[in-house]
Design a protein around this motif. Structure first.
Motif, PDB file in Angstrom:
ATOM      1  N   ARG A   1       0.413  -2.069  -1.746  1.00  0.00           N
ATOM      2  CA  ARG A   1       0.482  -1.737  -0.321  1.00  0.00           C
ATOM      3  C   ARG A   1      -0.406  -0.539  -0.001  1.00  0.00           C
ATOM      4  O   ARG A   1      -0.449   0.433  -0.765  1.00  0.00           O
ATOM      5  CB  ARG A   1       1.935  -1.399   0.031  1.00  0.00           C
ATOM      6  N   ILE A   2      -1.105  -0.626   1.099  1.00  0.00           N
ATOM      7  CA  ILE A   2      -1.861   0.511   1.608  1.00  0.00           C
ATOM      8  C   ILE A   2      -1.088   1.087   2.788  1.00  0.00           C
ATOM      9  O   ILE A   2      -0.774   0.372   3.745  1.00  0.00           O
ATOM     10  CB  ILE A   2      -3.275   0.101   2.049  1.00  0.00           C
ATOM     11  N   VAL A   3      -0.784   2.379   2.715  1.00  0.00           N
ATOM     12  CA  VAL A   3      -0.017   3.053   3.761  1.00  0.00           C
ATOM     13  C   VAL A   3      -0.905   4.115   4.398  1.00  0.00           C
ATOM     14  O   VAL A   3      -1.437   4.991   3.704  1.00  0.00           O
ATOM     15  CB  VAL A   3       1.255   3.707   3.187  1.00  0.00           C
ATOM     16  N   LEU A   4      -1.077   4.033   5.708  1.00  0.00           N
ATOM     17  CA  LEU A   4      -1.853   5.026   6.459  1.00  0.00           C
ATOM     18  C   LEU A   4      -0.891   5.835   7.318  1.00  0.00           C
ATOM     19  O   LEU A   4      -0.154   5.274   8.137  1.00  0.00           O
ATOM     20  CB  LEU A   4      -2.901   4.345   7.348  1.00  0.00           C
ATOM     21  N   VAL A   5      -0.906   7.147   7.131  1.00  0.00           N
ATOM     22  CA  VAL A   5       0.044   8.024   7.815  1.00  0.00           C
ATOM     23  C   VAL A   5      -0.598   8.673   9.037  1.00  0.00           C
ATOM     24  O   VAL A   5      -1.611   9.367   8.922  1.00  0.00           O
ATOM     25  CB  VAL A   5       0.575   9.105   6.852  1.00  0.00           C
ATOM     26  N   GLN A   6      -0.035   8.420  10.188  1.00  0.00           N
ATOM     27  CA  GLN A   6      -0.438   9.045  11.455  1.00  0.00           C
ATOM     28  C   GLN A   6      -1.950   9.008  11.674  1.00  0.00           C
ATOM     29  O   GLN A   6      -2.576  10.035  11.953  1.00  0.00           O
ATOM     30  CB  GLN A   6       0.098  10.476  11.533  1.00  0.00           C
ATOM     31  N   THR A   7      -2.516   7.830  11.540  1.00  0.00           N
ATOM     32  CA  THR A   7      -3.947   7.670  11.775  1.00  0.00           C
ATOM     33  C   THR A   7      -4.272   8.021  13.225  1.00  0.00           C
ATOM     34  O   THR A   7      -3.614   7.541  14.146  1.00  0.00           O
ATOM     35  CB  THR A   7      -4.380   6.227  11.468  1.00  0.00           C
ATOM     36  N   TYR A   8      -5.296   8.850  13.411  1.00  0.00           N
ATOM     37  CA  TYR A   8      -5.631   9.325  14.751  1.00  0.00           C
ATOM     38  C   TYR A   8      -6.551   8.345  15.471  1.00  0.00           C
ATOM     39  O   TYR A   8      -6.322   7.999  16.621  1.00  0.00           O
ATOM     40  CB  TYR A   8      -6.298  10.702  14.659  1.00  0.00           C
ATOM     41  N   HIS A   9      -7.601   7.900  14.807  1.00  0.00           N
ATOM     42  CA  HIS A   9      -8.576   7.008  15.434  1.00  0.00           C
ATOM     43  C   HIS A   9      -8.234   5.559  15.093  1.00  0.00           C
ATOM     44  O   HIS A   9      -8.238   5.185  13.909  1.00  0.00           O
ATOM     45  CB  HIS A   9      -9.989   7.321  14.953  1.00  0.00           C
ATOM     46  N   PRO A  10      -7.963   4.713  16.074  1.00  0.00           N
ATOM     47  CA  PRO A  10      -7.619   3.316  15.771  1.00  0.00           C
ATOM     48  C   PRO A  10      -8.728   2.580  15.039  1.00  0.00           C
ATOM     49  O   PRO A  10      -8.462   1.659  14.258  1.00  0.00           O
ATOM     50  CB  PRO A  10      -7.343   2.712  17.148  1.00  0.00           C
ATOM     51  N   GLY A  11      -9.990   2.988  15.257  1.00  0.00           N
ATOM     52  CA  GLY A  11     -11.084   2.344  14.542  1.00  0.00           C
ATOM     53  C   GLY A  11     -10.958   2.492  13.039  1.00  0.00           C
ATOM     54  O   GLY A  11     -11.385   1.606  12.282  1.00  0.00           O
ATOM     55  N   ASN A  12     -10.372   3.592  12.586  1.00  0.00           N
ATOM     56  CA  ASN A  12     -10.202   3.788  11.148  1.00  0.00           C
ATOM     57  C   ASN A  12      -9.185   2.819  10.568  1.00  0.00           C
ATOM     58  O   ASN A  12      -9.230   2.503   9.374  1.00  0.00           O
ATOM     59  CB  ASN A  12      -9.776   5.229  10.862  1.00  0.00           C
ATOM     60  N   ILE A  13      -8.259   2.361  11.389  1.00  0.00           N
ATOM     61  CA  ILE A  13      -7.303   1.351  10.918  1.00  0.00           C
ATOM     62  C   ILE A  13      -8.051   0.044  10.659  1.00  0.00           C
ATOM     63  O   ILE A  13      -7.877  -0.595   9.615  1.00  0.00           O
ATOM     64  CB  ILE A  13      -6.187   1.146  11.955  1.00  0.00           C
TER      65      ILE A  13
ATOM     66  N   VAL B   1       4.224  -1.460  11.510  1.00  0.00           N
ATOM     67  CA  VAL B   1       4.313  -0.084  11.999  1.00  0.00           C
ATOM     68  C   VAL B   1       5.735   0.414  11.753  1.00  0.00           C
ATOM     69  O   VAL B   1       6.711  -0.237  12.145  1.00  0.00           O
ATOM     70  CB  VAL B   1       3.977   0.006  13.499  1.00  0.00           C
ATOM     71  N   VAL B   2       5.832   1.558  11.068  1.00  0.00           N
ATOM     72  CA  VAL B   2       7.147   2.135  10.755  1.00  0.00           C
ATOM     73  C   VAL B   2       7.189   3.579  11.228  1.00  0.00           C
ATOM     74  O   VAL B   2       6.165   4.184  11.552  1.00  0.00           O
ATOM     75  CB  VAL B   2       7.444   2.053   9.242  1.00  0.00           C
ATOM     76  N   GLY B   3       8.382   4.141  11.243  1.00  0.00           N
ATOM     77  CA  GLY B   3       8.567   5.473  11.805  1.00  0.00           C
ATOM     78  C   GLY B   3       8.480   6.609  10.827  1.00  0.00           C
ATOM     79  O   GLY B   3       8.468   7.783  11.238  1.00  0.00           O
ATOM     80  N   SER B   4       8.421   6.312   9.519  1.00  0.00           N
ATOM     81  CA  SER B   4       8.375   7.405   8.538  1.00  0.00           C
ATOM     82  C   SER B   4       7.778   6.906   7.237  1.00  0.00           C
ATOM     83  O   SER B   4       7.785   5.689   6.950  1.00  0.00           O
ATOM     84  CB  SER B   4       9.775   7.943   8.269  1.00  0.00           C
ATOM     85  N   LEU B   5       7.271   7.833   6.430  1.00  0.00           N
ATOM     86  CA  LEU B   5       6.748   7.488   5.117  1.00  0.00           C
ATOM     87  C   LEU B   5       7.861   6.957   4.222  1.00  0.00           C
ATOM     88  O   LEU B   5       7.645   6.040   3.427  1.00  0.00           O
ATOM     89  CB  LEU B   5       6.088   8.719   4.480  1.00  0.00           C
ATOM     90  N   GLU B   6       9.070   7.536   4.372  1.00  0.00           N
ATOM     91  CA  GLU B   6      10.202   7.065   3.570  1.00  0.00           C
ATOM     92  C   GLU B   6      10.426   5.573   3.786  1.00  0.00           C
ATOM     93  O   GLU B   6      10.652   4.810   2.844  1.00  0.00           O
ATOM     94  CB  GLU B   6      11.466   7.845   3.927  1.00  0.00           C
ATOM     95  N   GLU B   7      10.370   5.146   5.037  1.00  0.00           N
ATOM     96  CA  GLU B   7      10.568   3.732   5.351  1.00  0.00           C
ATOM     97  C   GLU B   7       9.434   2.886   4.784  1.00  0.00           C
ATOM     98  O   GLU B   7       9.654   1.758   4.318  1.00  0.00           O
ATOM     99  CB  GLU B   7      10.663   3.547   6.854  1.00  0.00           C
ATOM    100  N   ALA B   8       8.232   3.405   4.819  1.00  0.00           N
ATOM    101  CA  ALA B   8       7.060   2.644   4.369  1.00  0.00           C
ATOM    102  C   ALA B   8       7.095   2.344   2.873  1.00  0.00           C
ATOM    103  O   ALA B   8       6.567   1.318   2.439  1.00  0.00           O
ATOM    104  CB  ALA B   8       5.785   3.400   4.715  1.00  0.00           C
ATOM    105  N   VAL B   9       7.703   3.224   2.085  1.00  0.00           N
ATOM    106  CA  VAL B   9       7.634   3.080   0.616  1.00  0.00           C
ATOM    107  C   VAL B   9       9.006   2.927  -0.026  1.00  0.00           C
ATOM    108  O   VAL B   9       9.132   3.025  -1.241  1.00  0.00           O
ATOM    109  CB  VAL B   9       6.896   4.286  -0.004  1.00  0.00           C
TER     110      VAL B   9
END
Length: 244
Positions: free
Chosen positions: A6-18, A62-70
């Motif tokens: 799994r690739i987890v991106l935390v609080q990405t600012y620019h949507p293009g980077n997603i 889309v999740v609300g926390s890193l804990e939830e993501a992993v």
């Protein structure tokens, strides 16, 4: 196995980077993308920069926390500069990290976590990881764009998987082009000889010159398509007259 990575991106600012990160993932066979509270998503820019990986963007969770993501992962590797103040195991070489990650992914989900574009992961977020990894780079300018970092580590993961015994990796191979028949080659060489004679390149039979050219084309092994192209060139030269 790759589906468990799994690739987890935390609080990405620019949507293009997603979108660019999704593209980097797809080139390396990774499909599980999780976004932790992105600033703006969904967004057309994310889909635009995915450039063929729009399906990964559309299916991103889309999740609300890193804990939830992993929460279901047995290994969580945070990508960051090495922080000696945190007693986490650290991989100095991405290749070593990838071998361990792929090994664990054989049975259970694992995660690679990437932080914000401006300042990466916080110390608290790194503490949520089981390991750290850094990408060796120019010490005078070691700044990588988010999607570049994803590409580098995703490549290492894909390579580690590809080289594992029993991997079902099969590289894409181009469809071989059909080779000309002997008759087609004979017609070509006869055509070439006519053009050379008519052009004045040969003023009398030159068996050695013709045999050398035949040997040249034998080494080149032109396909039927390439031989047809050469015949077209010879025909065009035959049709050319002084003053045309």
């Amino acid at each position: 196995m790759l589906a468990n990575i799994r690739i987890v991106l935390v609080q990405t600012y620019h949507p293009g980077n997603i979108g660019a990160s999704a593209r980097a993932m797809k080139t390396m066979g990774l499909t599980d993308l999780v976004l932790v509270t992105p600033r703006q998503f969904p967004d057309p820019e994310a889909s635009r920069l995915a450039a063929g990986a729009e399906d990964l963007v559309a299916n991103a969770r889309v999740v609300g926390s890193l804990e939830e993501a992993v929460a279901d992962c047995v290994q969580v590797v945070g990508a960051s500069a090495r922080l000696r103040s945190l007693p986490l195991p650290h991989f100095d070489e991405p290749a070593d990290m990838a071998q361990t990650l792929v090994g664990n992914a054989a049975e259970d989900p694992v995660a690679l976590v990437f932080g914000r574009e401006r300042f990466g992961l916080t110390n608290d977020e790194i503490r949520r990881c089981s390991h750290q990894v850094s990408i060796p780079a120019n010490p005078d300018y070691g700044i990588l764009n988010l999607s570049q970092a994803v590409q580098v580590l995703a490549y290492e993961v894909f390579k580690a998987w590809r080289l594992r015994p029993g991997s079902d990796y099969r590289p894409a191979r181009p469809t071989p082009e059909r080779q000309p028949t002997r008759e087609q080659l004979d017609h070509f060489h006869a055509h070439l000889a006519r053009v050379m004679q008519a052009s004045g390149f040969l003023t009398q039979p030159h068996a050695r010159t013709e045999s050398q050219l035949q040997a040249l084309f034998a080494r080149a092994q032109p396909s039927r398509k390439e031989l047809s192209l050469l015949r077209g060139l010879l025909s065009a030269l035959e049709d050319t007259r002084p003053g045309d």
